[in-house]
Motif scaffolding. Structure first.
Motif, PDB file in Angstrom:
ATOM      1  N   PHE A 172      19.492 -13.868  46.925  1.00 46.44           N
ATOM      2  CA  PHE A 172      20.280 -14.823  46.148  1.00 46.44           C
ATOM      3  C   PHE A 172      19.995 -16.259  46.570  1.00 46.44           C
ATOM      4  CE2 PHE A 172      22.293 -10.772  45.847  1.00 46.44           C
ATOM      5  CZ  PHE A 172      22.703 -10.710  44.532  1.00 46.44           C
ATOM      6  N   THR A 173      19.793 -17.094  45.558  1.00 46.83           N
ATOM      7  CA  THR A 173      19.571 -18.516  45.793  1.00 46.83           C
ATOM      8  C   THR A 173      20.902 -19.245  45.790  1.00 46.83           C
ATOM      9  OG1 THR A 173      19.475 -19.150  43.456  1.00 46.83           O
ATOM     10  CG2 THR A 173      17.437 -18.349  44.465  1.00 46.83           C
ATOM     11  N   VAL A 183      17.361 -13.399  42.597  1.00 43.03           N
ATOM     12  CA  VAL A 183      15.914 -13.416  42.486  1.00 43.03           C
ATOM     13  C   VAL A 183      15.403 -11.985  42.650  1.00 43.03           C
ATOM     14  CG1 VAL A 183      13.767 -14.339  43.426  1.00 43.03           C
ATOM     15  CG2 VAL A 183      15.839 -15.750  43.423  1.00 43.03           C
ATOM     16  N   ALA A 184      14.685 -11.498  41.651  1.00 45.85           N
ATOM     17  CA  ALA A 184      14.167 -10.128  41.657  1.00 45.85           C
ATOM     18  C   ALA A 184      12.808 -10.104  42.349  1.00 45.85           C
ATOM     19  CB  ALA A 184      14.050  -9.608  40.229  1.00 45.85           C
ATOM     20  N   THR A 312      12.775 -18.885  47.833  1.00 45.84           N
ATOM     21  CA  THR A 312      12.929 -17.452  47.611  1.00 45.84           C
ATOM     22  C   THR A 312      12.018 -16.959  46.487  1.00 45.84           C
ATOM     23  OG1 THR A 312      15.238 -17.656  48.306  1.00 45.84           O
ATOM     24  CG2 THR A 312      14.620 -15.631  47.162  1.00 45.84           C
ATOM     25  N   GLU A 313      11.886 -17.752  45.457  1.00 44.28           N
ATOM     26  CA  GLU A 313      11.096 -17.342  44.304  1.00 44.28           C
ATOM     27  C   GLU A 313       9.597 -17.266  44.591  1.00 44.28           C
ATOM     28  OE1 GLU A 313      14.699 -19.629  42.686  1.00 44.28           O
ATOM     29  OE2 GLU A 313      13.407 -19.651  44.451  1.00 44.28           O
ATOM     30  N   GLU A 370       9.643 -11.735  40.559  1.00 46.05           N
ATOM     31  CA  GLU A 370       9.470 -11.332  39.164  1.00 46.05           C
ATOM     32  C   GLU A 370      10.280 -12.178  38.196  1.00 46.05           C
ATOM     33  OE1 GLU A 370       7.198  -8.651  38.517  1.00 46.05           O
ATOM     34  OE2 GLU A 370       6.853  -9.272  40.597  1.00 46.05           O
ATOM     35  N   GLY A 371      11.260 -12.920  38.696  1.00 45.45           N
ATOM     36  CA  GLY A 371      12.126 -13.729  37.844  1.00 45.45           C
ATOM     37  C   GLY A 371      13.567 -13.607  38.309  1.00 45.45           C
TER      38      GLY A 371
END
Length: 526
Positions: A172-173, A183-184, A312-313, A370-371
């Motif tokens: 989590f952001t 965030v997956a 994180t992404e 992944e998004g």
């Protein structure tokens, strides 16, 4: 590091938990892979207990694509269930251990958790909100019975047929224009992070690193998966106590310290010790590191600084490894897994030396997240990132492609290694009966990163008792979100459509009128 790293570089066929962990357990069954909160876990222990956790999840009706929320303090069981969920294709949601109230509710709803792993200290926080969790079926609490179950031989539970590229974990952001995002991440991404970081550290089989980084951050990838990849060991402390760190590092013979930049500042503030230069360290891996302190830290502790930039992404976007001289104040050069550009407000690339937004694009599939999990439909649909991902951070490249991080465009804050949503802080504060409006901004901290300045307006005829307001905050948000400074003003500056001008508040900064909880001896309980 001039080329991307893949599974074959580490003697495995795929970047999955089963492929990597089971291979290492066969090679080094009795080698300690993790010392977590004082508990030693060998490679074979970790294989067996992750299999047992996978079987327990299956017995509870957790299947491929279902979400298991991990909401505990740092402990071995967190890791067993994280890896166990991966074995059966379930999704793990790494929930901040300090969450409570609406912060926790939002996270669990967004992840659509079917089961929650928690501990007795946090169990009541879930019970306070579980009637509003439509997807929740089971709460599993740490204790003797769970430990006994994890020690049973579960054999080999059914393996996930999707491999490494499906959604495996949610991190989590901090929300910057709203609430936090999920965030997956795929296991291929997480292991790629671990591989890149292990290479930057030059981390080798049998070596040890020491860290107090939390498991619910993306830092779980390098601190757990990097030793798994190379056959090394991580000593993971439950909490960070600066006065104890170097004794721990000596006791375990750790070649690396992994932490947040604020942790390094606290260690640097310790009184000089004649044993500082005798530490077994090869590297200190942290960011940000002040340009002024960079070389002094290397001299004092007889090691090299490793710095990286990412989020994180997409992590890491730039890397300065052990073997690189680096430029103090920068975060290294682009990771070959990514194209990294500095762009202006219209998205056009800027030349070296010019400040703009840091953007990135992956060169290979599944080497970034992944998004974001979508809130619009049941299940866990994911909204993929755009071709060029905009970080919301400002930076610049020098002529040799060393990245300097400059500032945030977004309104997130970072305090003591924690990313904080100013929007979420303001939402809680605005629910106080006396508060009309609230704005949370970061002001420089004497140990690096941000301290939080809360600026409020009040309803006509009311006043705010600052200590009581912080009591109100502490009961409704994680301890690290509770502001240090509070100030009341007549009016917040606004733009033409009524949005608060935080840029003006940041320029204004801390004034003599601000109340400082540290000066008045106000203590925030964890």
């Amino acid at each position: 590091m001039s080329s991307p790293l893949g599974p074959s570089d580490f003697g495995v066929d795929r970047f999955t938990v089963a492929d990597v962990l089971d291979r290492r357990a066969a090679q080094h069954p009795d080698r300690v892979m993790l010392t977590v909160a004082g508990v030693d876990v060998t490679f074979e222990d970790l294989r067996r207990r992750s299999c047992a956790a996978a079987s327990m999840l299956t017995d509870l009706g957790i299947g491929r694509g279902d979400t298991v929320a991990l909401f505990t303090a740092t402990c071995p069981e967190w890791i067993y269930f994280w890896l166990g969920a991966a074995r059966i294709g379930a999704v793990s949601a790494a929930v901040n251990a300090a969450s409570k109230g609406d912060f926790l509710l939002h996270t669990l709803r967004l992840s659509q958790a079917k089961m929650i792993l928690t501990d007795p200290e946090r169990q009541h926080r879930i019970e306070d909100i579980d009637d509003r969790l439509d997807t929740l079926n089971d709460i599993v609490v740490l204790g003797d019975s769970l430990n006994a179950a994890l020690r049973r031989d579960a054999g080999h539970p059914p393996q996930d047929s999707r491999g490494a590229t499906g959604v495996g974990s949610l991190f989590f952001t901090s929300g910057t224009t709203g609430t936090s995002k999920a965030v997956a991440t795929s296991w291929h991404y997480l292991f790629t992070v671990a591989a890149t970081v292990a290479s930057a550290w030059q981390f080798r089989p049998g070596e040890v690193l020491w860290t107090a980084m939390p498991l619910f951050h993306l830092s779980a990838a390098p601190i757990v998966l990097a030793p798994m990849l190379v056959g090394g060991t991580t000593v993971l402390a439950r909490e960070f106590h600066p006065s104890e760190v170097w004794d721990e590092v000596r006791a375990h013979g750790a070649v690396g310290f992994v932490g947040a930049g604020a942790m390094v500042s606290m260690l640097q503030n310790l009184p000089p010790d004649s044993r500082d230069a005798e530490l077994p360290l090869r590297f200190i891996s942290a960011a940000p590191i002040s340009a002024n302190a960079y070389r002094e830290i290397e001299r004092r502790y007889g090691c090299r600084i490793v710095t990286m930039y990412g989020l994180t992404e997409a992590f890491p976007l730039t890397v300065k490894g052990v073997a690189d001289d680096g430029v103090p104040g920068t975060s290294g050069k682009p990771n070959p897994n990514f194209e990294v550009r500095i762009v202006d407000d219209t998205g056009n690339p800027l030349p070296a030396g010019k400040i703009g937004e840091i953007t990135c694009r992956s060169r290979y599939p599944h080497v970034m997240s992944e998004g974001y999990v979508s809130r619009e439909a049941p299940g866990l649909p994911v909204d993929p990132h755009q071709d060029w991902f905009h970080t919301g951070d400002l930076g610049r490249f020098d002529s040799d492609q060393n990245l300097t991080y400059v500032d945030r465009i977004k309104d997130s804050l970072r305090r003591r290694g924690e990313n904080i949503s100013s929007v979420e802080v303001e939402t809680v504060v605005a629910s106080h009966p006396a508060v009309l409006e609230a704005a949370a901004i970061g002001v420089p901290s004497d140990v690096g990163e941000d301290d939080i300045l809360l600026i409020v307006t009040t309803h006509p005829g009311t006043a705010v008792d600052y200590a009581e307001l912080l009591d109100f905050c502490a009961a409704r948000m994680p301890y690290f979100c509770v502001p240090r400074f509070v100030e009341t003003v007549d009016e917040l500056p606004k733009n033409g459509i009524g949005r608060t001008r935080k840029d003006l508040l940041r320029t204004r900064g801390l004034t003599p009128a601000a109340w400082d909880r540290e000066r008045y001896g106000y203590q925030v309980s964890r």
